[in-house]
Design an enzyme around this catalytic site. Structure first.
Site, PDB file in Angstrom:
ATOM      1  N   HIS A 428     -15.436 -16.476  36.115  1.00  0.00           N
ATOM      2  CA  HIS A 428     -14.060 -16.716  36.565  1.00  0.00           C
ATOM      3  C   HIS A 428     -13.856 -18.172  36.955  1.00  0.00           C
ATOM      4  O   HIS A 428     -14.800 -18.952  37.099  1.00  0.00           O
ATOM      5  CB  HIS A 428     -13.682 -15.778  37.716  1.00  0.00           C
ATOM      6  CG  HIS A 428     -14.482 -15.955  38.978  1.00  0.00           C
ATOM      7  ND1 HIS A 428     -14.232 -16.963  39.887  1.00  0.00           N
ATOM      8  CD2 HIS A 428     -15.505 -15.227  39.491  1.00  0.00           C
ATOM      9  CE1 HIS A 428     -15.073 -16.849  40.902  1.00  0.00           C
ATOM     10  NE2 HIS A 428     -15.863 -15.821  40.693  1.00  0.00           N
ATOM     11  N   CYS A 447     -21.048 -13.869  41.396  1.00  0.00           N
ATOM     12  CA  CYS A 447     -20.250 -14.155  40.206  1.00  0.00           C
ATOM     13  C   CYS A 447     -20.489 -15.583  39.728  1.00  0.00           C
ATOM     14  O   CYS A 447     -21.014 -16.426  40.452  1.00  0.00           O
ATOM     15  CB  CYS A 447     -18.766 -13.938  40.492  1.00  0.00           C
ATOM     16  SG  CYS A 447     -18.263 -12.208  40.464  1.00  0.00           S
TER      17      CYS A 447
END
Length: 546
Positions: A428, A447
């Site tokens: 992301h 992440c």
């Protein structure tokens, strides 16, 4: 002892039968034979029973067949594939010096065992990743080594079969060449460690400079002629070499010889060889076919690469999970982009990070544009953070769901790659773009934050101009939406600490998750001879006067 009769054509079957008898005898008592490494006798019994105990690599007259000769040579040369020949019985071949049937049978058994083990190691790796790397979650592709042996025996082409199992990926092949280079450096004596000294800056003079120049020349970072005068001066040529070295080791490129740069310079050549070998093993754990187009997240190198037809088309810096909230090695398939995403805060982050922050600052969640919801019946209902006694809740008692609305401050940024996986880890964007300038970028909770993620997204849409236009419009709308990729793409997240950059050569990185050491130790323990040095050499640094 039965001795082979003189070679006549009509005696060939008789001689084969004598070897067959010896094969059966040795297979029956295999575990009691003094052979290191110990062959897989159970598998060998199955294999030779299927062939009615005929020799697989010898002619009817007891001569090593052409296929057997080729297999024997391949095993003896397998160091070029980053593996140790002794693991595949190469050292035992030299003990077979006569044409007695027992010796010929033994050679046949050793060649077969060497083929079976080598096939597995090339295709699957030497070790089971589950036993040495708790963060490795990529499924193993198992092979049927006995079936491959049938192909080799029937086709008389054992080398071709083995070559087909060797990873063909450019990254693996380039790392093999680096291994050869570092083994050559080791055979020439390696390098001497630098002694402790004050910070050494460009332009200064110090007795350390000639040793530093030689150290960098050994690994190819310094290729300029040595100065005829002022040999103790830290000159511009040497500064460029130091900065190249720092870049190759993930250090700040300031040309200063401080503790971190000195520590990297003093890692022994044996340790670097072990590091390369460990990362070659990780390549072997990966699927043989990664696909014509895929995304590779180099966790240890803080990089994301778009690979097409084995060439890197796009490379971006990344931020990965810190050691206590690691990013595991796994694979997933990205099917959609989430534009202007909403972030549903994982419970761990909510109770360990955001709850303490809200206790310290009653407007923290409000400023972060984070909504609080609590379940009432079968629905989540919004709550006013000012009406909640945050001190009454903790990690064991936290009935809230926290969601951050889309916007410039959203922790996921403007784009998230939707790639379903059991770890809730995604690629992301991020609003904290200044963190990409750090050489060590383990700042996330697992992440992967990607620098320039819009460029990566557009590369995946480049074949359809109308799709790119629609993508841009939806991104600009600031409204959260799913955007289907024209073609799903596989994403591989892999922990590498050594790899090859096509422009700057071999790259090494610190083992931030402490996964190299157990892998190195386990690879070392496989070796029939365990006299390699995998740790830093205990050589005393030479004394240099200032």
């Amino acid at each position: 002892m039965t001795v082979l009769s003189p070679g006549r054509a009509n005696d060939g079957e008789n001689q084969t039968n004598v070897i067959r008898q010896s094969l059966q005898e040795q297979l029956a008592i295999g575990e009691s034979l003094s052979i290191q490494p110990q062959p897989d006798w159970s598998l060998l019994r199955q294999v030779y029973a299927n062939y009615d105990y005929r020799p697989l690599w010898h002619t009817p007259f007891g001569q090593l067949a052409e296929a057997g000769t080729a297999l024997k040579q391949y095993i003896q040369d397998v160091a070029g594939a980053g593996l140790e020949p002794a693991l595949y019985q190469a050292d035992n071949f030299s003990h077979l010096l006569d044409n007695q049937p027992q010796q010929l049978a033994r050679e046949d058994l050793l060649l077969t065992d060497g083929f079976l083990r080598l096939a597995r190691h090339l295709a699957e790796g030497q070790l089971d990743p589950a036993a040495v790397d708790p963060l490795w979650k990529i499924p193993m592709e198992r092979i049927d080594s006995a079936r491959l042996l049938d192909q080799a025996v029937i086709g008389l082409n054992p080398v071709s079969v083995l070559e087909s199992l060797n990873p063909r990926n450019h990254g693996y092949q380039a790392l093999l060449r680096a291994l050869s280079d570092y083994r050559r450096i080791a055979s020439e004596g390696g390098w001497s460690p630098l002694p402790e000294a004050p910070l050494l800056r460009p332009g200064e003079q110090h007795g350390l400079v000639p040793l530093l120049r030689q150290r960098l020349r050994t690994t190819g970072h310094f290729d300029a002629p040595s100065p005829a005068t002022d040999v103790l001066t830290y000159d511009p040529d040497l500064q460029q070499a130091v900065e190249r070295f720092q870049q190759a080791h993930g250090l700040k490129q300031d040309g200063i010889i401080g503790p971190q740069t000195r520590a990297a310079l003093n890692v022994s050549v044996e340790q670097r060889i072990a590091q390369i070998e460990s990362n070659l093993e990780r390549w072997r754990w990966l699927p043989q076919q990664l696909g014509d187009r895929y995304i590779l997240v180099n966790i240890g190198g803080y990089l994301v690469q778009l690979v097409e037809h084995d060439k890197v088309r796009l490379e971006s810096r990344s931020i990965i999970g810190r050691p206590m909230r690691y990013t595991p090695s796994f694979s997933a398939r990205a099917t959609h982009l989430v534009l202007n995403p909403t972030w549903t805060v994982p419970r761990r982050i909510a109770v360990e990070d955001l709850l303490p922050a809200q206790r310290r600052d009653s407007e923290y969640l409000l400023r972060k544009n984070i909504q609080i919801q609590q379940r009432e019946g079968d629905q989540w209902v919004s709550q006013d953070p000012a009406m909640i006694d945050w001190g009454a809740f903790n990690r064991n008692n936290f009935p809230f769901r926290l969601q951050q609305s889309p916007g410039d401050g959203n922790s996921l940024g403007r784009i998230k790659f939707h790639m379903p996986n059991p770890y809730a880890i995604y690629l992301h964007d991020t609003p904290a773009k200044g963190l990409f300038s750090h050489p060590v970028r383990d700042f996330s909770s697992g992440c992967v934050r990607v620098e320039g993620i819009q460029d990566l997204a557009r590369q995946l849409l480049v074949s359809e101009p109308e799709t790119i236009s629609l993508f841009s419009d939806r991104l600009a709308s600031r409204q959260s939406s799913y955007f289907k990729l024209p073609q799903p793409i596989d994403v591989y997240l892999v922990y590498f600490t050594a790899w090859i950059d096509p422009d700057t050569g071999v790259q090494f990185r610190p083992d931030i998750y402490d996964l190299d050491r157990p892998l190195m130790l386990s690879l070392r323990q496989l070796s029939p001879s365990q006299d390699k040095q995998f740790a830093h050499r205990e050589t005393e640094p030479v004394s240099i006067a200032n």
